[in-house]
Write a protein that holds these residues in place. Structure first.
Motif, short mmCIF file in Angstrom:
data_model
loop_
_atom_site.label_atom_id
_atom_site.label_comp_id
_atom_site.label_asym_id
_atom_site.label_seq_id
_atom_site.Cartn_x
_atom_site.Cartn_y
_atom_site.Cartn_z
N ILE A 290 0.85 -1.19 0.00
CA ILE A 290 0.00 0.00 0.00
C ILE A 290 0.89 1.24 0.00
N PRO A 291 0.70 2.15 -0.94
CA PRO A 291 1.49 3.39 -0.94
C PRO A 291 1.32 4.15 0.37
N ASN A 292 2.42 4.63 0.90
CA ASN A 292 2.40 5.33 2.18
C ASN A 292 2.75 6.80 1.94
N TYR A 293 1.75 7.69 2.09
CA TYR A 293 1.95 9.10 1.81
C TYR A 293 2.04 9.95 3.08
N MET A 294 2.21 9.30 4.22
CA MET A 294 2.35 10.05 5.47
C MET A 294 3.60 10.92 5.44
N VAL A 295 3.57 12.01 6.21
CA VAL A 295 4.77 12.82 6.41
C VAL A 295 5.25 12.60 7.83
N ASN A 296 6.48 13.06 8.11
CA ASN A 296 7.13 12.62 9.34
C ASN A 296 6.57 13.20 10.63
N ASN A 297 5.66 14.15 10.55
CA ASN A 297 5.07 14.69 11.78
C ASN A 297 3.64 14.22 12.01
N GLU A 298 3.21 13.18 11.26
CA GLU A 298 1.85 12.68 11.37
C GLU A 298 1.79 11.36 12.13
N THR A 299 0.68 11.16 12.84
CA THR A 299 0.43 9.92 13.57
C THR A 299 -0.82 9.27 13.00
N PRO A 300 -0.74 8.01 12.57
CA PRO A 300 -1.93 7.36 12.02
C PRO A 300 -2.96 7.08 13.11
N VAL A 301 -4.24 7.33 12.80
CA VAL A 301 -5.31 7.06 13.77
C VAL A 301 -6.23 5.94 13.30
N ASN B 75 1.52 -5.59 7.76
CA ASN B 75 2.92 -5.53 8.21
C ASN B 75 3.29 -6.75 9.06
N GLY B 76 2.80 -7.91 8.62
CA GLY B 76 3.14 -9.15 9.30
C GLY B 76 2.35 -9.42 10.56
N VAL B 77 1.42 -8.55 10.92
CA VAL B 77 0.61 -8.72 12.12
C VAL B 77 -0.77 -9.20 11.72
N GLY B 78 -1.15 -10.38 12.19
CA GLY B 78 -2.48 -10.89 11.90
C GLY B 78 -3.54 -10.08 12.62
N ILE B 79 -4.49 -9.52 11.88
CA ILE B 79 -5.50 -8.68 12.51
C ILE B 79 -6.84 -9.39 12.68
N GLY B 80 -7.02 -10.53 12.01
CA GLY B 80 -8.26 -11.25 12.19
C GLY B 80 -8.57 -12.19 11.05
N THR B 81 -9.47 -13.13 11.31
CA THR B 81 -9.91 -14.10 10.32
C THR B 81 -11.42 -14.02 10.18
N ILE C 112 -3.97 0.11 15.96
CA ILE C 112 -3.16 0.64 14.86
C ILE C 112 -1.71 0.88 15.28
N ASP C 113 -1.46 1.15 16.53
CA ASP C 113 -0.07 1.35 16.96
C ASP C 113 0.75 0.06 16.85
N ARG C 114 0.07 -1.10 16.92
CA ARG C 114 0.77 -2.38 16.80
C ARG C 114 1.32 -2.59 15.40
N LEU C 115 0.79 -1.86 14.42
CA LEU C 115 1.24 -2.03 13.04
C LEU C 115 2.52 -1.27 12.75
N LYS C 116 2.90 -0.37 13.68
CA LYS C 116 4.14 0.41 13.56
C LYS C 116 4.22 1.15 12.22
N LEU C 117 3.14 1.85 11.90
CA LEU C 117 3.12 2.64 10.67
C LEU C 117 3.93 3.90 10.86
N ALA C 118 4.74 4.21 9.89
CA ALA C 118 5.58 5.41 9.92
C ALA C 118 5.77 5.91 8.50
N TYR C 119 6.08 7.20 8.36
CA TYR C 119 6.14 7.82 7.04
C TYR C 119 7.21 7.19 6.14
N ASP C 120 8.25 6.60 6.72
CA ASP C 120 9.35 6.06 5.92
C ASP C 120 9.31 4.54 5.82
N LYS C 121 8.15 3.93 6.14
CA LYS C 121 8.04 2.48 6.07
C LYS C 121 6.87 2.08 5.17
#
Length: 301
Positions: A158-169, A197-203, A253-262
């Protein structure tokens, strides 16, 4: 979909004040129907049904299309909205957040591991041969608008267009999906797992296919058993992971470790060791009932 309980949303809220409109929703949840069929099922006159349908259509709950019938054009109605959350506390913070959206064609997977039965097709033709996983590596796979496999996985970047001062909610993914592979039997359940990101979220266990009803957007040349699936909406936020508004895990969502450079990797899989291994079919634009690709929305603050 989140709906604030307020006077500005009265068109939506008033749809549920009528037993007839609720019954129409129940009927359309089972299958698309034309006005005449609804009239017969409800035992009320067609003009009255039309007025109710118009109200549901204005609210975005139902969508209609005109199709050629045996005696001219007919209005076929479909349940468009699969779930909604009523908000009594005003506009949620997520709606005020910055939003990034992207559409991923089903053929644009970045990696896969496929076991037959399997195959891919564009809007015009099959891509390669059925039941030969090698064609999932063919460069033509990016043109696929439908794909299926008996077990294994497909993974999307998935394309990641976040910038470095943003927090995903919140991260929301909408897709049309089914269990059954086109050459297999009807009513085959399947345990379909989702991971980010390798984390199973549900079946989610899909009950079976809809091979007896032709997909609205499925091309005329397509004569496989499977025709369309169901829209599923996956949402991960600060409270957990949900499918169609029902919590399936406590993964936040914090468990997914989303960041602007990942990168963001989304995997759809069906394990051969699952209790119900009925495979996966994904429908994109030009196939199925919803004419959409994999739709992704990422909200940040």
């Amino acid at each position: 979909m989140e709906i604030e309980v307020s006077s500005r949303n009265m068109k939506f809220l008033e749809c549920f004040s009528s037993q007839t409109r609720v019954r129409i929703i129940e009927l359309l949840n089972a299958r698309p129907m034309n006005i005449k069929s609804l009239s017969e099922a409800l035992d009320i006159k067609s003009p009255i049904v039309t007025r109710h349908i118009h109200m549901l259509e204005e609210a975005g709950i139902v969508r209609c299309e005109s199709l050629a019938g045996k005696r001219g054009m007919q209005k076929v109605c479909h349940l468009q909205l699969t779930h909604a959350m009523l908000l009594f506390g005003g506009t949620p913070a997520a709606d005020m957040a910055k939003k990034y959206t992207v559409s991923l064609p089903v053929g644009h997977y970045s990696s896969c591991e496929i076991k037959p039965t399997c195959g891919l097709a564009s809007e015009a033709q099959m891509i390669g041969m059925c039941d030969d996983p090698r064609y999932f590596a063919d460069p033509e796979h990016v043109k696929a608008r439908v794909l299926w496999f008996g077990s294994g996985y497909v993974e999307y970047r998935i394309p990641n267009y976040m910038v470095n001062n943003e927090t995903p909610v919140s991260l929301e993914i909408s897709l049309e999906i089914c269990s059954e592979t086109p050459c297999a039997v009807n009513h085959l359940p399947s345990d379909i797992a989702f991971a980010l990101n390798g984390v199973g979220i549900g079946t989610w266990t899909y009950p079976g296919d809809f091979g007896s009803t032709r997909g609205i957007y499925t091309p005329d040349w397509w004569h496989k058993n499977i025709q369309h699936g169901l829209i599923k909406t996956i949402r991960i936020n600060g409270q957990g992971s949900f499918i169609d508004g029902i919590q399936v895990s406590g993964i936040t969502i914090d468990r997914l470790k989303l960041a602007y450079d990942k990168e963001i990797l989304f995997r759809i899989s069906c394990s051969p060791a699952a209790k119900n291994c009925g495979g996966v079919t994904l429908f994109g634009k030009g196939f199925g009932n919803y004419n959409q690709d994999i739709e992704v929305t990422l909200r940040c603050e």
